[in-house]
Design a protein around this motif. Structure first.
Motif, PDB file in Angstrom:
ATOM      1  N   GLN A   1       0.828  -1.200   0.000  1.00  0.00           N
ATOM      2  CA  GLN A   1       0.000   0.000   0.000  1.00  0.00           C
ATOM      3  C   GLN A   1       0.867   1.258   0.000  1.00  0.00           C
ATOM      4  O   GLN A   1       1.813   1.372   0.760  1.00  0.00           O
TER       5      GLN A   1
ATOM      6  N   SER B   1       1.050   6.307  -9.432  1.00  0.00           N
ATOM      7  CA  SER B   1      -0.219   5.779  -9.938  1.00  0.00           C
ATOM      8  C   SER B   1      -0.031   4.910 -11.169  1.00  0.00           C
ATOM      9  O   SER B   1      -0.953   4.218 -11.584  1.00  0.00           O
TER      10      SER B   1
ATOM     11  N   ASN C   1      -1.293  -2.585 -10.258  1.00  0.00           N
ATOM     12  CA  ASN C   1      -1.945  -3.063  -9.028  1.00  0.00           C
ATOM     13  C   ASN C   1      -1.611  -2.256  -7.781  1.00  0.00           C
ATOM     14  O   ASN C   1      -1.626  -2.801  -6.673  1.00  0.00           O
TER      15      ASN C   1
ATOM     16  N   ASN D   1      -2.109   0.035  -4.608  1.00  0.00           N
ATOM     17  CA  ASN D   1      -3.196   0.297  -3.667  1.00  0.00           C
ATOM     18  C   ASN D   1      -2.827   1.602  -2.965  1.00  0.00           C
ATOM     19  O   ASN D   1      -1.955   1.602  -2.096  1.00  0.00           O
TER      20      ASN D   1
ATOM     21  N   PHE E   1      -7.127   8.956 -10.066  1.00  0.00           N
ATOM     22  CA  PHE E   1      -8.100   7.867 -10.043  1.00  0.00           C
ATOM     23  C   PHE E   1      -8.098   7.121 -11.377  1.00  0.00           C
ATOM     24  O   PHE E   1      -8.018   5.892 -11.414  1.00  0.00           O
TER      25      PHE E   1
ATOM     26  N   ARG F   1      -6.837   3.213 -11.860  1.00  0.00           N
ATOM     27  CA  ARG F   1      -7.801   2.224 -12.353  1.00  0.00           C
ATOM     28  C   ARG F   1      -7.333   1.592 -13.664  1.00  0.00           C
ATOM     29  O   ARG F   1      -7.546   0.416 -13.888  1.00  0.00           O
TER      30      ARG F   1
ATOM     31  N   ASP G   1      -5.125  -1.318 -13.028  1.00  0.00           N
ATOM     32  CA  ASP G   1      -5.729  -2.328 -12.148  1.00  0.00           C
ATOM     33  C   ASP G   1      -5.415  -2.117 -10.669  1.00  0.00           C
ATOM     34  O   ASP G   1      -5.272  -3.078  -9.909  1.00  0.00           O
ATOM     35  N   GLY G   2      -5.345  -0.860 -10.264  1.00  0.00           N
ATOM     36  CA  GLY G   2      -5.068  -0.555  -8.863  1.00  0.00           C
ATOM     37  C   GLY G   2      -6.305  -0.108  -8.111  1.00  0.00           C
ATOM     38  O   GLY G   2      -7.407  -0.054  -8.664  1.00  0.00           O
ATOM     39  N   GLU G   3      -6.100   0.200  -6.845  1.00  0.00           N
ATOM     40  CA  GLU G   3      -7.170   0.690  -5.985  1.00  0.00           C
ATOM     41  C   GLU G   3      -6.789   2.058  -5.453  1.00  0.00           C
ATOM     42  O   GLU G   3      -5.616   2.327  -5.184  1.00  0.00           O
ATOM     43  N   PHE G   4      -7.811   2.904  -5.270  1.00  0.00           N
ATOM     44  CA  PHE G   4      -7.589   4.291  -4.847  1.00  0.00           C
ATOM     45  C   PHE G   4      -8.641   4.671  -3.818  1.00  0.00           C
ATOM     46  O   PHE G   4      -9.820   4.404  -4.011  1.00  0.00           O
ATOM     47  N   ARG G   5      -8.189   5.268  -2.716  1.00  0.00           N
ATOM     48  CA  ARG G   5      -9.110   5.666  -1.657  1.00  0.00           C
ATOM     49  C   ARG G   5      -8.653   6.994  -1.054  1.00  0.00           C
ATOM     50  O   ARG G   5      -7.462   7.208  -0.853  1.00  0.00           O
TER      51      ARG G   5
ATOM     52  N   ASP H   1     -13.701   6.106  -3.960  1.00  0.00           N
ATOM     53  CA  ASP H   1     -13.899   5.585  -2.606  1.00  0.00           C
ATOM     54  C   ASP H   1     -13.437   6.650  -1.609  1.00  0.00           C
ATOM     55  O   ASP H   1     -12.253   6.976  -1.542  1.00  0.00           O
TER      56      ASP H   1
END
Length: 110
Positions: free
Chosen positions: A13, A38, A42, A44, A67, A71, A74-78, A100
């Motif tokens: 992360q 970014s 993958n 996070n 964002f 995306r 293939d990653g995640e963003f919060r 998110d």
């Protein structure tokens, strides 16, 4: 107007803490610091905005670009730690429906 950006890569992360104001003057520094992260596959990424008092549309643009980039890899963003004012800004623009967002730091920074 100043901005402080602290980036920590912990386990899988990327944790980013932002302090100050995000506006037309400081947004380029924010983009230049976190955008390269970014582009990792993958990733996070959690961005803590607890200590951000103000953000304008330039700041929103940075987060939209971030964002999209995360995306596409293939990653995640919060986003976490948003004040009521910042949360409202994301809600008014409709970005709260796609990004998110947490008001506190739950599920984000420890």
């Amino acid at each position: 107007m100043n901005i402080s950006i602290d980036v920590k890569d912990i386990d899988s992360q990327v944790r980013v803490s932002v302090k100050g104001e995000i506006d037309a003057y400081t947004a380029p520094k924010l983009r230049e610091t976190i955008f390269p992260l970014s582009e990792k596959e993958n990733v996070n990424m959690v961005i803590d905005l607890t200590e951000v008092a103000y953000m304008d549309s330039t700041g929103l643009g940075v987060f939209v670009g971030l964002f999209k980039s995360i995306r596409s890899h293939d990653g995640e963003f919060r986003l976490v730690g948003l004040s009521e004012r910042l949360r409202r800004l994301f809600e008014i623009t409709g970005l709260a429906d796609i990004i998110d967002i947490k008001s506190d730091t739950e599920g984000g920074l420890e």
